[in-house]
Design an enzyme around this catalytic site. Structure first.
Site, PDB file in Angstrom:
ATOM      1  N   ARG A 152       0.844  -1.200   0.000  1.00  0.00           N
ATOM      2  CA  ARG A 152       0.000   0.000   0.000  1.00  0.00           C
ATOM      3  C   ARG A 152       0.870   1.238   0.000  1.00  0.00           C
ATOM      4  O   ARG A 152       1.749   1.376   0.843  1.00  0.00           O
ATOM      5  CB  ARG A 152      -0.876   0.060   1.250  1.00  0.00           C
ATOM      6  CG  ARG A 152      -2.135  -0.688   1.091  1.00  0.00           C
ATOM      7  CD  ARG A 152      -3.045  -0.495   2.255  1.00  0.00           C
ATOM      8  NE  ARG A 152      -3.882  -1.668   2.317  1.00  0.00           N
ATOM      9  CZ  ARG A 152      -4.726  -1.948   3.282  1.00  0.00           C
ATOM     10  NH1 ARG A 152      -4.841  -1.141   4.302  1.00  0.00           N
ATOM     11  NH2 ARG A 152      -5.446  -3.035   3.239  1.00  0.00           N
TER      12      ARG A 152
ATOM     13  N   SER B  72      -7.961  -0.871   0.596  1.00  0.00           N
ATOM     14  CA  SER B  72      -8.990  -1.119   1.606  1.00  0.00           C
ATOM     15  C   SER B  72      -9.742   0.135   2.014  1.00  0.00           C
ATOM     16  O   SER B  72     -10.311   0.827   1.184  1.00  0.00           O
ATOM     17  CB  SER B  72      -8.343  -1.798   2.811  1.00  0.00           C
ATOM     18  OG  SER B  72      -9.334  -2.167   3.722  1.00  0.00           O
ATOM     19  N   HIS B  73      -9.660   0.473   3.294  1.00  0.00           N
ATOM     20  CA  HIS B  73     -10.427   1.583   3.858  1.00  0.00           C
ATOM     21  C   HIS B  73      -9.690   2.907   3.723  1.00  0.00           C
ATOM     22  O   HIS B  73     -10.179   3.933   4.178  1.00  0.00           O
ATOM     23  CB  HIS B  73     -10.672   1.296   5.338  1.00  0.00           C
ATOM     24  CG  HIS B  73      -9.379   0.992   6.040  1.00  0.00           C
ATOM     25  ND1 HIS B  73      -8.685  -0.169   5.806  1.00  0.00           N
ATOM     26  CD2 HIS B  73      -8.646   1.713   6.900  1.00  0.00           C
ATOM     27  CE1 HIS B  73      -7.567  -0.146   6.522  1.00  0.00           C
ATOM     28  NE2 HIS B  73      -7.521   0.980   7.191  1.00  0.00           N
TER      29      HIS B  73
ATOM     30  N   ASP C 216     -16.500  -1.176   3.630  1.00  0.00           N
ATOM     31  CA  ASP C 216     -15.368  -0.297   3.316  1.00  0.00           C
ATOM     32  C   ASP C 216     -15.037  -0.295   1.828  1.00  0.00           C
ATOM     33  O   ASP C 216     -15.787  -0.827   1.012  1.00  0.00           O
ATOM     34  CB  ASP C 216     -14.142  -0.723   4.128  1.00  0.00           C
ATOM     35  CG  ASP C 216     -13.587  -2.055   3.664  1.00  0.00           C
ATOM     36  OD1 ASP C 216     -14.383  -2.895   3.170  1.00  0.00           O
ATOM     37  OD2 ASP C 216     -12.366  -2.270   3.775  1.00  0.00           O
TER      38      ASP C 216
ATOM     39  N   ASP D 251     -13.026  -1.951  -0.174  1.00  0.00           N
ATOM     40  CA  ASP D 251     -12.996  -3.202  -0.942  1.00  0.00           C
ATOM     41  C   ASP D 251     -13.986  -4.250  -0.446  1.00  0.00           C
ATOM     42  O   ASP D 251     -13.937  -5.400  -0.876  1.00  0.00           O
ATOM     43  CB  ASP D 251     -11.574  -3.768  -0.984  1.00  0.00           C
ATOM     44  CG  ASP D 251     -11.043  -4.120   0.398  1.00  0.00           C
ATOM     45  OD1 ASP D 251     -11.465  -3.488   1.379  1.00  0.00           O
ATOM     46  OD2 ASP D 251     -10.203  -5.034   0.496  1.00  0.00           O
TER      47      ASP D 251
ATOM     48  N   ASP E 283     -14.550  -5.788   2.487  1.00  0.00           N
ATOM     49  CA  ASP E 283     -14.318  -6.876   3.441  1.00  0.00           C
ATOM     50  C   ASP E 283     -14.639  -6.476   4.884  1.00  0.00           C
ATOM     51  O   ASP E 283     -14.788  -7.329   5.741  1.00  0.00           O
ATOM     52  CB  ASP E 283     -12.910  -7.466   3.311  1.00  0.00           C
ATOM     53  CG  ASP E 283     -11.813  -6.426   3.429  1.00  0.00           C
ATOM     54  OD1 ASP E 283     -12.118  -5.244   3.683  1.00  0.00           O
ATOM     55  OD2 ASP E 283     -10.625  -6.805   3.247  1.00  0.00           O
ATOM     56  N   ARG E 284     -14.755  -5.182   5.150  1.00  0.00           N
ATOM     57  CA  ARG E 284     -15.078  -4.756   6.523  1.00  0.00           C
ATOM     58  C   ARG E 284     -16.569  -4.498   6.673  1.00  0.00           C
ATOM     59  O   ARG E 284     -17.264  -4.297   5.686  1.00  0.00           O
ATOM     60  CB  ARG E 284     -14.335  -3.463   6.859  1.00  0.00           C
ATOM     61  CG  ARG E 284     -12.850  -3.630   6.854  1.00  0.00           C
ATOM     62  CD  ARG E 284     -12.175  -2.364   7.328  1.00  0.00           C
ATOM     63  NE  ARG E 284     -10.741  -2.583   7.434  1.00  0.00           N
ATOM     64  CZ  ARG E 284      -9.945  -1.930   8.260  1.00  0.00           C
ATOM     65  NH1 ARG E 284     -10.429  -0.982   9.029  1.00  0.00           N
ATOM     66  NH2 ARG E 284      -8.662  -2.201   8.298  1.00  0.00           N
TER      67      ARG E 284
ATOM     68  N   THR F 242      -2.670  -9.742  14.277  1.00  0.00           N
ATOM     69  CA  THR F 242      -3.508  -8.954  13.374  1.00  0.00           C
ATOM     70  C   THR F 242      -3.169  -9.293  11.927  1.00  0.00           C
ATOM     71  O   THR F 242      -1.999  -9.369  11.566  1.00  0.00           O
ATOM     72  CB  THR F 242      -3.264  -7.457  13.638  1.00  0.00           C
ATOM     73  OG1 THR F 242      -3.739  -7.155  14.945  1.00  0.00           O
ATOM     74  CG2 THR F 242      -3.979  -6.590  12.626  1.00  0.00           C
TER      75      THR F 242
ATOM     76  N   LYS G 265     -12.211 -11.725   5.132  1.00  0.00           N
ATOM     77  CA  LYS G 265     -13.343 -11.203   5.871  1.00  0.00           C
ATOM     78  C   LYS G 265     -14.354 -10.673   4.855  1.00  0.00           C
ATOM     79  O   LYS G 265     -13.995 -10.430   3.698  1.00  0.00           O
ATOM     80  CB  LYS G 265     -12.899 -10.132   6.852  1.00  0.00           C
ATOM     81  CG  LYS G 265     -12.102  -8.993   6.275  1.00  0.00           C
ATOM     82  CD  LYS G 265     -11.518  -8.188   7.424  1.00  0.00           C
ATOM     83  CE  LYS G 265     -10.848  -6.911   6.961  1.00  0.00           C
ATOM     84  NZ  LYS G 265      -9.440  -7.090   6.619  1.00  0.00           N
TER      85      LYS G 265
HETATM   86  C1  G16 Z   1      -6.161  -5.202   7.124  1.00  0.00           C
HETATM   87  C2  G16 Z   1      -5.977  -6.633   7.539  1.00  0.00           C
HETATM   88  C3  G16 Z   1      -6.672  -6.874   8.842  1.00  0.00           C
HETATM   89  C4  G16 Z   1      -6.181  -5.890   9.886  1.00  0.00           C
HETATM   90  C5  G16 Z   1      -6.378  -4.488   9.379  1.00  0.00           C
HETATM   91  C6  G16 Z   1      -5.795  -3.443  10.312  1.00  0.00           C
HETATM   92  O1  G16 Z   1      -7.494  -4.969   6.854  1.00  0.00           O
HETATM   93  O2  G16 Z   1      -6.506  -7.511   6.568  1.00  0.00           O
HETATM   94  O3  G16 Z   1      -6.416  -8.180   9.221  1.00  0.00           O
HETATM   95  O4  G16 Z   1      -6.872  -6.072  11.075  1.00  0.00           O
HETATM   96  O5  G16 Z   1      -5.738  -4.335   8.144  1.00  0.00           O
HETATM   97  O6  G16 Z   1      -4.435  -3.613  10.374  1.00  0.00           O
HETATM   98  P1  G16 Z   1      -3.494  -2.563  11.072  1.00  0.00           P
HETATM   99  O7  G16 Z   1      -3.982  -2.478  12.487  1.00  0.00           O
HETATM  100  O8  G16 Z   1      -2.141  -3.165  10.934  1.00  0.00           O
HETATM  101  O9  G16 Z   1      -3.668  -1.242  10.374  1.00  0.00           O
HETATM  102  P2  G16 Z   1      -7.912  -4.261   5.512  1.00  0.00           P
HETATM  103  O10 G16 Z   1      -9.416  -4.155   5.617  1.00  0.00           O
HETATM  104  O11 G16 Z   1      -7.205  -2.948   5.552  1.00  0.00           O
HETATM  105  O12 G16 Z   1      -7.421  -5.155   4.437  1.00  0.00           O
END
Ligand code: G16
Length: 542
Positions: free
Chosen positions: A21, A112-113, A276, A278, A280-281, A343, A375
């Protein structure tokens, strides 16, 4: 027609918690995308003639990168590439497609978010043949390859029309543009009783789903309004936009404030949810109550058997370490396994594959099951609708009954964002230095029972992951966890996770920040958080 292009390693292409990212302009540098994609392909073996799934959340630069990947996948020798129409596929939909079509793997374009747009974030994730995120040994190998790469291969062909359903042939590779929703909607109909949920809506049940101008719009629209008969207009912000309409597509009460305010106000529908960037949240809000992701995991695990896909019961629950202990109470009552992982959804893959866990969840708004290896935001909403269709009670009553039975784990996460890396490391070091001497110490009503730097031993493949967050546990069931985010793109983000257990029903209705006040104050003091970060308050409290 295949061109071999000389290139040089580019620094910093290390995948984090969930893929690579970076800011969009970083990805736009010459060869940046090509180097990373070639490094993925160079790391994989035995994919000649197999299928690759490709799609993204529609954010800025999605369409351009899809074209690059198609041409490079053709040059690499994939037999077929399935792409969502318009370059769109939610992260869970990629996982569904990999499993259904026995694909070799998939590439997901998303940060993602994180916000999108020309100055926003972009990301590339690789998922393996079980449909889940590549495990660390693969992401480490990809990173190693980015440091030695000297050339990449790309087919010299015109762009593919990714907006029209159908097939195009690129050399020996068939590119198939597919309906992004169809496979996903089909699986949801196998897992859930759509008749029962349709009856709920037919009875006048009202809902708002905020797709946050991100990828779940088409999924939620087709499933909720189309297949389940929710009223037109139930799904809002349903068109995926390259900049998410300027929103921060992170489904929490802060970034989904419109939804939150609606649900707390006099005109609230029966139920509110959001997803979110993509898909998954998930965010779950009942009328008058925000359900924390940790509570949602526990409640869904306790009721999963109500959905046909889980009628036989669940084998176990897995949660990430910072996720509250609410799910542990449920696992204990059900007499099933509970697994505590670092995590990152990738850590659930082995537990799901081995049949040890059926339901998984994280405090970061992720909930899912063994139906895929990601997720799944819309899945979580359908689980809640299943529960609501059976119980025919307001969500707030379901939550309160859960607390009365299992106790309430008051929970909050305080994020200190865009902190200089050195300052964030300073907080972690300050805590780490105290770990050996903390057990036994009393701070007000809080006595430390144990403290450690969390490490995980995977019971399936025997791998070990160290330095996964600092945790301080207290005798009364309270807990403080400190971690640095692995998904930020600016400086460091310090996450402080705060928790307190309350068994007494008379004290289960407090404001979480008030209920946690003593834990919060101690967490700030032990880490000298204010002094070291220079921030008097966290940037985001959820
Ligand atoms: C990703 C991971 C998750 C994690 C989240 C937050 O989510 O797939 O398992 O809990 O990031 O991670 P961090 O606390 O390291 O920022 P996503 O939805 O961003 O793909």
């Amino acid at each position: 027609m295949i061109r071999t292009v000389p290139t040089q390693p580019i620094d910093g292409q290390k995948p984090g918690t969930s893929g690579l990212r970076k800011k969009v302009p970083v990805f736009q540098q010459p060869h940046y995308v090509e180097n990373f994609v070639q490094s993925i392909f160079d790391t994989l073996e035995g994919f000649a003639g197999t299928t690759l799934i490709v799609g993204g959340d529609g954010r800025y630069f999605n369409r351009e990168v899809v074209q690059t990947i198609l041409k490079m996948a053709a040059a690499a020798g994939f037999g077929r590439v399935r792409v969502g129409q318009g370059g769109l596929l939610s992260t869970p939909a990629v996982s569904v497609a990999i499993r259904k079509h026995q694909a070799f793997g998939g590439i997901i374009l998303s940060a993602s978010h994180n916000p999108g747009g020309p100055d926003g974030d972009f990301g590339i994730k690789y998922n393996i043949g079980n449909g889940g995120p590549a495990p660390e040994k693969i992401t480490d190998a990809i990173f190693a390859r980015t440091r030695s790469i000297s050339e990449y291969r790309i087919a010299d062909v015109p762009d593919v029309d990714i907006d029209s359903i159908g097939e195009t042939v690129l050399g020996d590779t068939v590119v198939e543009i597919v309906d992004p929703v169809a496979d996903y909607a089909e699986l949801m109909q196998q897992l859930f009783d759509f008749e029962a949920i349709r009856a709920l809506f037919a009875g006048g049940f009202t809902m708002r789903f905020d797709a946050m101008s991100a990828v779940t719009g088409p999924y939620a629209k087709r499933i909720l309004e189309g297949l389940l008969g929710a009223a037109p207009g139930t799904v809002v912000n349903d068109t995926p936009l390259p900049d998410f309409g300027g929103h921060h597509p992170d489904p929490n009460p802060v970034n989904a404030k419109d939804l939150y305010d609606l649900m707390m106000g006099p005109d609230a529908p029966d139920f509110g949810a959001a997803s979110d960037g993509d898909g998954d949240r998930n965010l779950i809000i009942g009328r008058g109550i925000f359900v924390t992701p940790s509570d949602s995991l526990a409640i869904l695990a306790a009721h999963a058997h109500l959905a046909p896909g889980y009628a036989a019961g669940i084998a176990g629950i897995a949660r990430s370490m910072p996720t509250s202990l609410a799910a542990d109470h449920v696992a204990k009552a059900l007499g099933i396994g509970i697994y505590e992982t670092p995590t990152g959804w990738k850590f659930f893959g082995n537990l799901l594959d081995a049949g040890l866990a059926t339901i998984c969840g994280e405090e970061s708004a992720g909930t899912g099951s063994n139906h895929i290896r990601e997720k799944d935001g819309v899945w979580a909403v359908l689980m809640w609708l299943t529960l609501l269709s059976h119980r025919r009670q307001p969500a707030i009553d379901i939550v309160r009954e859960h607390w009365a039975r299992f106790g309430r784990n008051y929970y909050s996460r305080h994020d200190y964002e865009a902190v200089p890396t050195q300052a964030a490391n300073g907080v972690m070091e300050a805590i780490r230095a105290q770990i050996p001497t903390l057990p036994g110490q009393a701070f007000g009503s809080l006595t430390v029972s144990s403290a450690d730097d969390f490490s995980y031993h995977d019971p399936v493949d025997g791998s070990d992951s160290k330095n996964q967050g600092l945790r301080i546990l207290f005798e009364n069931g309270s807990r403080i966890v400190y971690r640095l985010s692995g998904t930020g793109t600016e400086g460091a983000t310090l996450r402080v996770y705060l928790e307190r257990f309350e068994a007494d029903t008379a004290r289960q209705d407090l404001d979480p920040q008030a209920a946690l006040a003593e834990v919060i104050a101690l967490a700030r003091k032990l880490g000298a958080v204010v002094e070291k970060t220079g921030m008097a308050e966290p940037s985001v409290v959820t």
